[in-house]
Enzyme design. Structure first.
Site, PDB file in Angstrom:
ATOM      1  N   LYS A  79     -13.900 -10.748  78.168  1.00  0.00           N
ATOM      2  CA  LYS A  79     -15.201  -9.611  79.427  1.00  0.00           C
ATOM      3  C   LYS A  79     -16.114 -10.665  80.008  1.00  0.00           C
ATOM      4  CE  LYS A  79     -18.645  -6.056  78.293  1.00  0.00           C
ATOM      5  NZ  LYS A  79     -18.757  -4.642  77.861  1.00  0.00           N
ATOM      6  N   SER A 160     -18.064   0.059  78.833  1.00  0.00           N
ATOM      7  CA  SER A 160     -18.818  -1.014  80.107  1.00  0.00           C
ATOM      8  C   SER A 160     -17.661  -1.947  79.365  1.00  0.00           C
ATOM      9  CB  SER A 160     -19.983  -1.864  79.649  1.00  0.00           C
ATOM     10  OG  SER A 160     -19.651  -2.682  78.685  1.00  0.00           O
ATOM     11  N   SER A 184     -20.045   0.793  74.005  1.00  0.00           N
ATOM     12  CA  SER A 184     -18.563   0.211  75.071  1.00  0.00           C
ATOM     13  C   SER A 184     -17.630  -0.067  74.908  1.00  0.00           C
ATOM     14  CB  SER A 184     -19.939  -0.490  76.201  1.00  0.00           C
ATOM     15  OG  SER A 184     -20.686  -0.175  75.839  1.00  0.00           O
TER      16      SER A 184
END
Length: 494
Positions: A79, A160, A184
């Protein structure tokens, strides 16, 4: 050797160790798959050389008769919230476009030390603020799933960590890192039919991870099944002297401890999680999850978490308040974007840089956070929200007197279409209604896929555990996984 992309972390690890294939075979196959999936916009930066270098090191070590590292032969996605030395890290924000860290985050370094390679940096909601991956400055990620109702609307992969969830679900990588501030990891995992766990706050170091809300942010793995999550979490976790919130504890052997036998365990069903307007399909799946855990030997009890209804408003005071403080460092002075209009002074540069660099959702949360921390409103909002947070934590402590785990839905709906909720921030925030309470309390929580809705989209079940009790959370996830028999995967259209 393209069929290796159908394997998860455990399958790749074991196949490499047995000599069934080489680590380079694996890296090349996943690199090719990443290159063929640009339509998903899951990767912001591709790092094929990193994956190949780690693979070659693993192959050389095996040829020399050395013991294999835990993740040797396994390439993963990272990420874009984790700083990676020498590789662009932007938090999907224009204000950090072009920033290349001279250091490595603790979580990513732990994974490289375990032998993993990096396929690339994954797209996300800007500064981890969002529930649909539509706030990225570099375009939204698209879920690999499609509704089977005749429509062809592109769907949100959740947020997210939407790039992570989309990449794992589409078999672009066997596992990926995520971060969970208010859900998330869990919500995008539920939207895309994969597994993801947020460990106890402090299990994984936050050092080198770009901050959103420091008292809530926690890294965790996203993978195809529970075992893969356990393997990856073992590599990610660990004490770090550079993080004051890091827990000085040994990392348990979660994979070795996996067991779907829940005899003697009590599963609490929080009555406050039965919200108005929840789709009947989610209610049905929740009851099915209860039956599965009962079949695994657990006792089912009803519990009450009376302050649950205040969790979402408290979260959206505390998290923006911390964000407004954390994001003050992005001012155009030291790194990232600098917008310097001709003849402008320092304050003008600050204003121009932030106006141009931050997206609308980030600006919204900074403004909310600045407001609730301002003189005259601090006690009325921020102090009250912290008191509510304490009450929510106490609710969980009382619940643990009656049960060992909690079972609830992960999200109040299946994946929605891109653009469907982006114009209504409140509707978007409600996606976190089931995940925020455990985040405020710092508890371990996991989402596992339980089935499909009538449109053929994944639905997730959430297990919440006591502090530091990741093993029991993983075990309950495994019990659900084995009984759900979830094998659905999106049909490739990209």
């Amino acid at each position: 050797m393209s069929d290796v992309t159908d394997l998860g972390i455990a399958g790749l690890r074991d196949g490499f160790r047995s000599g069934e294939f080489s680590a380079r075979d694996v890296a090349e196959a996943f690199n090719a798959r990443v290159d063929a999936a640009d339509a998903l916009n899951a990767f912001l930066v591709k790092t094929p050389d990193h994956a190949l270098a780690a693979a070659d090191a693993a192959d050389a070590a095996r040829a020399a008769g050395e013991a294999a590292k835990p993740l040797a032969g396994v390439p993963i996605g990272m990420k874009d919230l984790f700083c990676t030395k020498g590789v662009a890290t932007t938090a999907a924000s224009h204000i950090l476009e072009g920033f290349v860290p001279p250091y490595e985050s603790s979580v990513s370094q732990n994974l490289w030390d375990a032998g993993a390679g990096m396929l690339g940096k994954l797209n996300m909601d800007q500064f981890a603020m969002g529930s649909s991956n539509e706030t990225s400055a570099f375009g939204n990620v698209i879920s690999p799933w499609r509704r089977k109702d005749g429509g062809n609307a592109p769907l949100a992969p959740g947020g997210s960590s939407g790039g992570s969830s989309s990449a794992v679900a589409a078999r672009l990588c066997p596992g990926a890192t995520g971060t969970d501030t208010g859900g998330s990891i869990r919500q995008p995992a539920a939207f895309t039919g994969i597994s993801g766990i947020k460990p106890t706050y402090g299990r994984c170091s936050r050092w080198g991870t770009i901050a959103f809300a420091s008292s809530l942010d926690q890294a965790g793995p996203m993978a195809r099944d529970v075992r893969d999550c356990a393997i990856m979490l073992e590599a990610m976790a660990g004490f770090d002297v550079r993080d004051a919130t890091s827990l000085q504890l040994d990392v348990p052997q979660w994979e070795a401890g996996l067991s779907a036998d829940l005899k003697g365990k009590r599963i609490g069903i929080p009555k406050e999680y039965r919200v108005d307007g929840m789709p009947a399909e989610i209610e049905t799946l929740w009851q099915q999850g209860i039956d599965w855990l009962r079949d695994a030997g657990a006792e089912i009890v009803e519990v009450s978490l009376p302050h649950t209804k205040y969790a979402l408003p408290a979260y959206y005071i505390i998290a923006p308040a911390e964000a407004s403080s954390n994001l003050a460092r992005y001012d155009g002075v030291r790194y990232g974007l600098r917008d310097l209009p001709e003849g402008a002074g320092l304050q003008d540069m600050y204003a121009a840089t932030r106006a141009d660099g931050f997206g609308d959702e980030v600006k919204r949360r900074i403004m909310i956070g600045t407001y609730v921390l301002s003189a005259g409103f601090y006690d009325a909002y921020y102090t009250q929200a912290q008191k509510v947070r304490t009450l929510i934590a106490r609710d969980f402590e009382r619940a643990w007197e009656a049960c060992d785990l909690l079972l609830a839905p992960t999200a109040p709906s299946a994946a929605f279409a891109l653009g469907e909720k982006s114009a209504d921030p409140i509707a978007m925030y409600l996606n976190d209604v089931f995940t925020v309470p455990s985040s405020l309390a710092g508890l371990p929580a996991m989402s596992v896929p339980g089935g499909l809705d009538s449109a053929g989209l994944p639905l997730g079940l959430q297990i919440i555990g006591k502090p530091l009790d990741e093993q029991v959370v993983l075990n309950a996830g495994l019990a659900i996984e084995q009984r759900a028999g979830f094998v659905a995967r999106p049909e490739a259209w990209w």
